[in-house]
Design an enzyme around this catalytic site. Structure first.
Site, PDB file in Angstrom:
ATOM      1  N   ARG A 203       0.873  -1.178   0.000  1.00 12.59           N
ATOM      2  CA  ARG A 203       0.000   0.000   0.000  1.00 12.59           C
ATOM      3  C   ARG A 203       0.902   1.216   0.000  1.00 12.59           C
ATOM      4  O   ARG A 203       1.549   1.524   0.992  1.00 12.59           O
ATOM      5  CB  ARG A 203      -0.908  -0.039   1.232  1.00 12.59           C
ATOM      6  CG  ARG A 203      -1.451   1.310   1.649  1.00 12.59           C
ATOM      7  CD  ARG A 203      -2.632   1.213   2.577  1.00 12.59           C
ATOM      8  NE  ARG A 203      -2.334   0.756   3.934  1.00 12.59           N
ATOM      9  CZ  ARG A 203      -1.635   1.445   4.842  1.00 12.59           C
ATOM     10  NH1 ARG A 203      -1.094   2.609   4.551  1.00 12.59           N
ATOM     11  NH2 ARG A 203      -1.454   0.946   6.041  1.00 12.59           N
TER      12      ARG A 203
ATOM     13  N   HIS B  13      -3.489   4.406   4.735  1.00 11.37           N
ATOM     14  CA  HIS B  13      -4.566   3.422   4.857  1.00 11.37           C
ATOM     15  C   HIS B  13      -5.860   4.001   4.284  1.00 11.37           C
ATOM     16  O   HIS B  13      -6.537   3.369   3.475  1.00 11.37           O
ATOM     17  CB  HIS B  13      -4.751   3.054   6.330  1.00 11.37           C
ATOM     18  CG  HIS B  13      -5.939   2.194   6.592  1.00 11.37           C
ATOM     19  ND1 HIS B  13      -6.030   0.907   6.140  1.00 11.37           N
ATOM     20  CD2 HIS B  13      -7.107   2.460   7.232  1.00 11.37           C
ATOM     21  CE1 HIS B  13      -7.201   0.408   6.507  1.00 11.37           C
ATOM     22  NE2 HIS B  13      -7.873   1.329   7.161  1.00 11.37           N
TER      23      HIS B  13
ATOM     24  N   TYR C 130       4.182   5.332  11.458  1.00 15.96           N
ATOM     25  CA  TYR C 130       4.563   3.947  11.730  1.00 15.96           C
ATOM     26  C   TYR C 130       5.475   3.295  10.694  1.00 15.96           C
ATOM     27  O   TYR C 130       5.896   2.174  10.872  1.00 15.96           O
ATOM     28  CB  TYR C 130       3.307   3.081  11.928  1.00 15.96           C
ATOM     29  CG  TYR C 130       2.264   3.190  10.815  1.00 15.96           C
ATOM     30  CD1 TYR C 130       2.424   2.497   9.620  1.00 15.96           C
ATOM     31  CD2 TYR C 130       1.131   3.979  10.975  1.00 15.96           C
ATOM     32  CE1 TYR C 130       1.482   2.587   8.611  1.00 15.96           C
ATOM     33  CE2 TYR C 130       0.174   4.075   9.971  1.00 15.96           C
ATOM     34  CZ  TYR C 130       0.351   3.383   8.785  1.00 15.96           C
ATOM     35  OH  TYR C 130      -0.581   3.478   7.789  1.00 15.96           O
TER      36      TYR C 130
HETATM   37  C1  LIG Z   1     -13.608  -6.241  12.624  1.00 16.04           C
HETATM   38  C2  LIG Z   1     -12.842  -5.005  12.380  1.00 16.04           C
HETATM   39  N1  LIG Z   1     -11.910  -4.607  13.270  1.00 16.04           N
HETATM   40  C3  LIG Z   1     -11.214  -3.472  13.080  1.00 16.04           C
HETATM   41  C4  LIG Z   1     -11.440  -2.688  11.982  1.00 16.04           C
HETATM   42  C5  LIG Z   1     -10.661  -1.393  11.774  1.00 16.04           C
HETATM   43  N2  LIG Z   1      -9.794  -1.536  10.615  1.00 16.04           N
HETATM   44  C6  LIG Z   1     -10.168  -1.080   9.403  1.00 16.04           C
HETATM   45  S1  LIG Z   1      -9.072  -1.493   8.217  1.00 16.04           S
HETATM   46  C7  LIG Z   1      -8.072  -2.281   9.318  1.00 16.04           C
HETATM   47  C8  LIG Z   1      -6.820  -2.932   8.833  1.00 16.04           C
HETATM   48  C9  LIG Z   1      -7.089  -3.890   7.721  1.00 16.04           C
HETATM   49  O1  LIG Z   1      -5.901  -4.398   7.232  1.00 16.04           O
HETATM   50  P1  LIG Z   1      -5.854  -5.407   6.023  1.00 16.04           P
HETATM   51  O2  LIG Z   1      -6.808  -6.512   6.240  1.00 16.04           O
HETATM   52  O3  LIG Z   1      -4.439  -5.763   5.821  1.00 16.04           O
HETATM   53  O4  LIG Z   1      -6.409  -4.585   4.766  1.00 16.04           O
HETATM   54  P2  LIG Z   1      -5.784  -3.294   4.096  1.00 16.04           P
HETATM   55  O5  LIG Z   1      -6.451  -2.112   4.748  1.00 16.04           O
HETATM   56  O6  LIG Z   1      -4.338  -3.308   4.300  1.00 16.04           O
HETATM   57  O7  LIG Z   1      -6.181  -3.367   2.659  1.00 16.04           O
HETATM   58  C10 LIG Z   1      -8.596  -2.192  10.597  1.00 16.04           C
HETATM   59  C11 LIG Z   1      -7.940  -2.720  11.805  1.00 16.04           C
HETATM   60  C12 LIG Z   1     -12.434  -3.129  11.084  1.00 16.04           C
HETATM   61  N3  LIG Z   1     -12.740  -2.421   9.988  1.00 16.04           N
HETATM   62  N4  LIG Z   1     -13.109  -4.269  11.293  1.00 16.04           N
END
Ligand SMILES: Cc1ncc(C[n+]2csc(CCOP(=O)(O)OP(=O)(O)O)c2C)c(N)n1
Ligand SMILES: Cc1ncc(C[n+]2csc(CCOP(=O)(O)OP(=O)(O)O)c2C)c(N)n1
Ligand SMILES: [Mg+2]
Ligand SMILES: [Mg+2]
Lengths: 325, 367, 370
Positions: free
Chosen positions: C264, C268, C277
């Site tokens: 990425r 985010h 970070y």
């Molecule tokens: C159940 C849940 N817990 C926490 C969150 C908050 N949150 C949103 S995105 C994220 C990280 C997701 O990381 P990843 O699965 O690697 O996807 P990326 O954003 O890197 O595409 C978090 C912790 C959420 N959306 N859903």
């Protein structure tokens, strides 16, 4: 006294608790290096180290389950759920374990965990960054549910929660995390759980609110002064335990009640208050109890401003109540 | 029901040990260890038989037997340390007893009476025994797994040389909490031993249809640590595996998954009828792997527990069980006020009001 | 097959080494195909550029960039059949574009306006396009994974020769729903592809702290099927891996987990500040592996593309986005009455009552914005 925002109040409470007691540990997603997505844990990793400020993998059930295990051993974990909307994978741990361990073990395994979760709307967060589902948790015996609405209460209630003996769900109204700074006592400031706060005295009608609805209701009450309507505003602060006495006292004085919350109306927390008034204050009531709430739909994005109780809606409801009979 | 009577060797698979190999694997105290384990296994079997009977007579409301799991339970109990914490799955009650939880107190839980430390709040077979580090179990599959990780973390933080043992069945490997717990444990590298008691059934679902994986133990790799399998009907193997894993954990080598495989030799619970789903040959096959049936000929061969001694031992345990039942069964149920206690540390309204008007509401029957 | 170019395998940073590809050359991808893929990737990037600024200017409320993951997304989407079902997360904009979902519709969702098929009910980037078998995305992590399994089983039951694809991130592999979805897929041998974009970060949590598993791909073994790692910034490698997985699923060979290792490059979301970070060096390293640049270089090397043509493509993409914004931005918000629709198939009496009261009160509160 220092002027702080609500989120700074949370941050200060965490810091105070961690300084006072080495058994206080924090865990959650993005709470370490990143200081929490809302910065509630800003600076704490640096101050207390990775062992007490733990970034966890992405699994809320793991967070709560692990916190339960820590608490069984006697630690005082404070877990952050990034948004209340993401707590549901942990619902089982909360309902089946956290809230029941003391009871099912005959008091042998009390399980004191604090779960902090930003909640509520007003930040354009759509369905999954806005919900108010406090009623789901308030109906679980064994769990306490606390909601501050001022920076001082955020600090005082959180410190009391951390040093309480029961599990607490601490709901933080994220809409007013930064918007309404206020004076916060320094040091170990505690506000006992189960005490409501009279946010504003009045004689004509009692308005009950909590979280981000307190400032909305406050504004509505102020606006009505000019019309000669003097509303009393009670900030519940703690949904479980509920300060029944404070509510009844107020309604006995005013004879009228308006309840305000963001959550949908049906089976919302307001229904409990209305039932309480029907059971214990019916003869003091001069008008039907009125609820101003979110609608019975999921939380919208584009039309959020129409969904949430607004100052206008609250004002109209108060007026209606006062003018009734 | 497919249980073999204790002590009837039949055509069971023999255990492949002699005095030398036992001394080598178990250590110099192998005789005592083996006898302790055997006595424990026998206690488990006898209790199951008695209590299933009591359930049928309507004297206890429910019962969940562990027949087939006795070797695993007793060997685990023998291999653990005093300071270790046990997070039980559904069938580790024997572990609590062998760690010193008094039999009458355990039975009080089954009868749900006033001597039950948990005040009769849970179904039978859900004991709580804080004094022996045995955590209150819930009926919800898998929930204890991340909890054990949290406790293991606390043990390490407090510098206690002990481990947390998380017990769960083959069915529990499909639960979200299995995934959460093992993943957290891998990342945190805490001293937790995941003991998978694979009895090959989750009520009516065979383990082969619980997951498409070849062996459940392999699942550990998905979390960055090792998993291994052990014959759960062989107490020596289980004892050594748990002892060795425990030592590695105490050295800080990170978590482990141990899959003990055995046969569920009884219904899932007193509410279950396995003839509805188990293939006809299952009971026979299970009998070949009866842990007691396998151990007793070995003890006999080693001259440790010859036939008459075995009979005496069984009688002794039966008496102990009978006396404990006699002493416990007549006890009254917990006081009605206990209904309201332990919900919170200090109750508050409306709970206190509910308590205060409870007697009137119930018609004033309580003293 | 193009080997991953760029820096050496061992990196001193907290990220994984460049992974191996499946090694098989994609069949039937002509230069023209790859140029089309490049154009979709550029369109996604152009949309990202504008999306980020629109949010900063307060013209949309929020934005989730794809930047850096276009190769993985387009490579995957192009390898699928238009009838295959997609269960996306919130970062699958390039997948949507690949599928041919009109830019205007995506923008209407970002604006939450009257032309948004979802009536502005969700945050930006949470798309839903039934017509394109692009299932409604939600914010909670992982929930779509078992949905994909259910869809795949339903398709099989109906005798349709299609697969479903669950899109999710490295963080989602920790979720309960990943476990449930993968396990069910293994047990039922569902024709499903689990497409994990390991972009190295789950907000601020690096991949190394998400799980101690050496690779995410190997998690498939815990469920009795195979997983593979593919260089997610190599659009052709991704294409090949997905094609293969799809063929296996259709032939009854069961599910596959594909870990597309990517990065990425942006924050985010617009609410995030990645400087808190991660290091500038790390970002620079991965910028040197930019999937757009990689595809461009390959095509240029093969004389299938000139620099001028590339610039034209980029300009065209930008112009297309600008034109669509102009068209969509003036659209009004959804009709307020829609607030009460689609809660149930029909409005309940309570909802009717609330709707009537709401509409009656509108003149007072309707114009008010927080
Ligand atoms: C159940 C849940 N817990 C926490 C969150 C908050 N949150 C949103 S995105 C994220 C990280 C997701 O990381 P990843 O699965 O690697 O996807 P990326 O954003 O890197 O595409 C978090 C912790 C959420 N959306 N859903
Ligand atoms: C979350 C949950 N789902 C369903 C049940 C009902 N249930 C009780 S035991 C059981 C099977 C458990 O199998 P396994 O984990 O193999 O343990 P075993 O009973 O074989 O010891 C089920 C489905 C439950 N208790 N909890
Ligand atoms: Mg089982
Ligand atoms: Mg990621």
């Amino acid at each position: 006294m220092t002027e702080l925002t609500l989120i700074q109040g949370v941050n200060q409470a965490l810091r105070e608790a961690m300084k006072a007691d080495p058994d206080v540990v924090l865990l959650g997603e993005d709470i370490g290096v990143n200081g929490g997505v809302f910065r509630a844990t800003e600076g704490l990793l640096k101050e207390f180290g990775e062992d007490r400020v733990m970034d966890t993998p992405l699994n809320e059930s793991g967070i709560v389950g692990t916190a339960v295990g820590m608490a069984l051993y006697g630690l005082k974990p404070v877990a952050e759920i990034q948004f209340l909307d993401f707590i549901y994978p942990a619902f089982d741990q909360i309902v089946s374990e956290l809230a029941k361990l003391r009871y099912r073990s005959g008091g042998q395994f009390p399980c004191h965990v604090v779960l902090r979760a930003p909640y509520g709307g007003g930040i354009k967060g759509g369905l999954y960054h806005s919900q108010s589902t406090e009623q789901l948790f308030a109906s679980i015996p064994g769990l306490k549910v606390v909601v501050p609405s001022t920076p001082a209460d955020a600090k005082g209630l959180l410190l009391s929660s951390i040093f309480d003996e029961d599990p607490v769900l601490f709901l933080e109204p994220k809409r007013i995390y930064r918007s309404l700074p206020g004076e916060v006592p320094d040091g170990d400031h505690r506000v006992p759980l189960g005490t409501a706060r009279v946010a504003r005295e009045g004689s004509d009608v009692s308005v009950f609110a909590y979280g981000a609805m307190v400032p909305v209701a406050q504004q509505a009450c102020q606006g009505l002064d000019a019309q000669g309507i003097h509303a009393e505003l009670i900030d519940l602060r703690s949904l479980v335990p509920l300060d029944e006495a404070a509510l009844l006292r107020s309604v006995e004085k005013t004879g009228r009640a308006v309840i305000v919350h963001e959550a949908p109306r049906f089976c919302g927390y307001g229904a409990e208050i209305a039932a309480l008034l029907a059971e214990k204050a019916l003869y003091s009531l001069k008008a039907p109890v009125v609820r101003v709430t979110g609608y019975d739909t999921p939380f919208p994005y584009a039309l959020e401003h129409l969904y949430l109780p607004s100052v206008d809606r609250v004002s109209r409801a108060i007026e209606r109540t006062v003018r009734a009979a | 029901m497919a249980s073999s009577p204790p002590g009837e060797p039949g055509d069971v698979l023999p255990l492949p040990y002699d005095a030398d190999s036992l001394a080598r694997r178990v250590g110099p105290a192998w005789k005592e260890t083996l006898l302790t384990i055997y006595r424990g296994m026998l206690l488990g079997r006898i209790l199951d038989q008695r209590l299933l009977g009591l359930q049928r007579q309507g004297r206890v409301g429910f019962y969940g037997p562990a027949m087939g799991q006795e070797a695993t339970n007793a060997a685990v109990a023998a291999a653990l340390g005093k300071e270790d914490w046990v997070f039980p799955g559904l069938r580790e009650q024997l572990v609590a007893l062998l760690r010193g939880h008094p039999l009458p107190v355990y039975l009080a839980q089954l009868f749900g009476n006033e001597k039950d430390p948990a005040r009769g709040r849970q179904m039978p077979c859900h004991p709580t025994a804080r004094e022996v580090g045995y955590v209150s179990m819930s009926s919800v599959i898998g929930n204890q797994i991340p909890q054990a990780v949290g406790t293991a973390w606390a043990l390490r933080r407090k510098g206690v040389a002990a481990i947390a043992l998380a017990c769960f069945g083959d069915g529990a490997t499909s639960s979200g909490d299995f995934h959460a717990g093992l993943n957290f444990a891998g990342v945190l590298r805490v001293p937790v031993l995941f003991l998978l008691t694979n009895n090959q059934w989750a009520i009516s679902l065979p383990a082969s249809r619980q997951s498409a994986v070849a062996t459940l133990a392999e699942k550990a790799r998905a979390y960055g640590f090792s998993g291994s399998r052990v014959d759960g009907t062989d107490p020596v193997a289980v004892f050594c595996a748990v002892r060795d894993a425990r030592e590695a954990l105490l050295k800080g080598e990170g978590p482990r998954l141990l899959e003990a495989v055995f046969y569920r030799m009884a219904p899932h619970s007193s509410s279950d009828d396995p003839t509805r789903y188990q293939p006809p040959g299952w009971g026979e096959e299970a009998r070949l792997h009866d842990p007691l049936g396998r151990l007793e000929p070995l003890l006999e061969k080693l001259g440790l527990v010859p036939g008459p001694a075995r009979d005496r031992l069984r009688e002794e345990i039966e008496t102990e069980v009978r006396q404990a039942i006699q002493a416990t069964e007549p006890l009254p149920p917990p006081g009605p006020e206990s209904l309201f206690e332990d919900t919170y540390r200090h109750p508050f309204p409306p709970l206190t009001e509910e308590r205060d008007r409870f007697d009137t509401e119930q018609g004033g029957h309580f003293p | 097959m193009a080997r991953p170019s760029g820096p050496p395998r061992e990196s001193p940073l907290s990220v994984q080494a460049v992974p191996v590809t499946s090694g098989r050359a994609p069949e039937g991808l002509t230069a023209a195909d790859r140029k089309r893929m490049l154009r979709v990737m550029l369109l996604s990037r152009a949309l990202d550029e504008r999306g980020m600024t629109l949010q900063r200017q307060g013209r949309i409320g929020f934005y989730v960039p794809v930047e850096g993951q276009e190769g993985a997304q387009v490579g995957c989407a192009v390898a699928l059949d238009p009838k295959d079902w997609l269960c996306p997360g919130y970062r699958e904009t390039a997948v949507a574009l690949s599928r041919g979902i009109p830019l205007r519709q995506l923008l209407s969702q970002l604006y939450g306006d009257r032309a948004d098929l979802c009536q502005g009910r969700q945050m930006p980037n949470h798309f839903a396009f039934r017509e394109f078998r692009f299932v409604s995305a939600s914010s909670p992590i992982g929930t779509q994974i078992p949905h994909a399994v259910g869809l795949a089983l339903a398709a099989r039951l109906k005798g349709e020769k299609v697969v479903s694809v669950a899109f999710f991130g490295d963080g989602a592999t920790s979720s309960n729903d990943f476990h449930s979805g993968m396990n069910f897929a293994g047990v039922y041998r569902a024709p499903v592809i689990f497409f994990c974009q390991n972009n190295q970060w789950a907000i601020s949590l690096p991949r190394s702290k998400q799980t101690r598993s050496e690779t995410l791909a190997q998690k498939a073994e815990a469920y009795g099927f195979s997983g593979l790692q593919v260089d997610g910034n190599d659009v052709e490698a991704v294409y090949a891996a997905v094609k293969e997985a799809r063929a296996r699923a259709i032939a009854g060979g069961g599910p596959t987990l594909i870990e597309a290792v990517t990065y990425r490059m942006g924050p985010h979301t617009t609410s995030d500040d990645p400087r808190r970070y991660r290091s500038a060096e790390e970002l620079a390293l991965w910028k040197s592996r930019d999937p757009v640049e990689r595809l461009k270089e390959t095509l240029v090397r093969e004389h299938a593309l000139t620099e001028e043509e590339f610039d034209q493509f980029l300009e065209a993409a930008r112009a297309e986005v600008a034109a669509a914004i102009q068209e969509v931005e003036p659209l009004p918000p959804p009709d307020p009455g829609t607030l009460f629709d689609d809660v149930f198939a029909r409005r309940t009496p309570q909802l009717e009552e609330q709707r009537a009261a709401f509409l009656a009160e509108l003149p007072g509160s309707g114009g008010r914005k927080e």
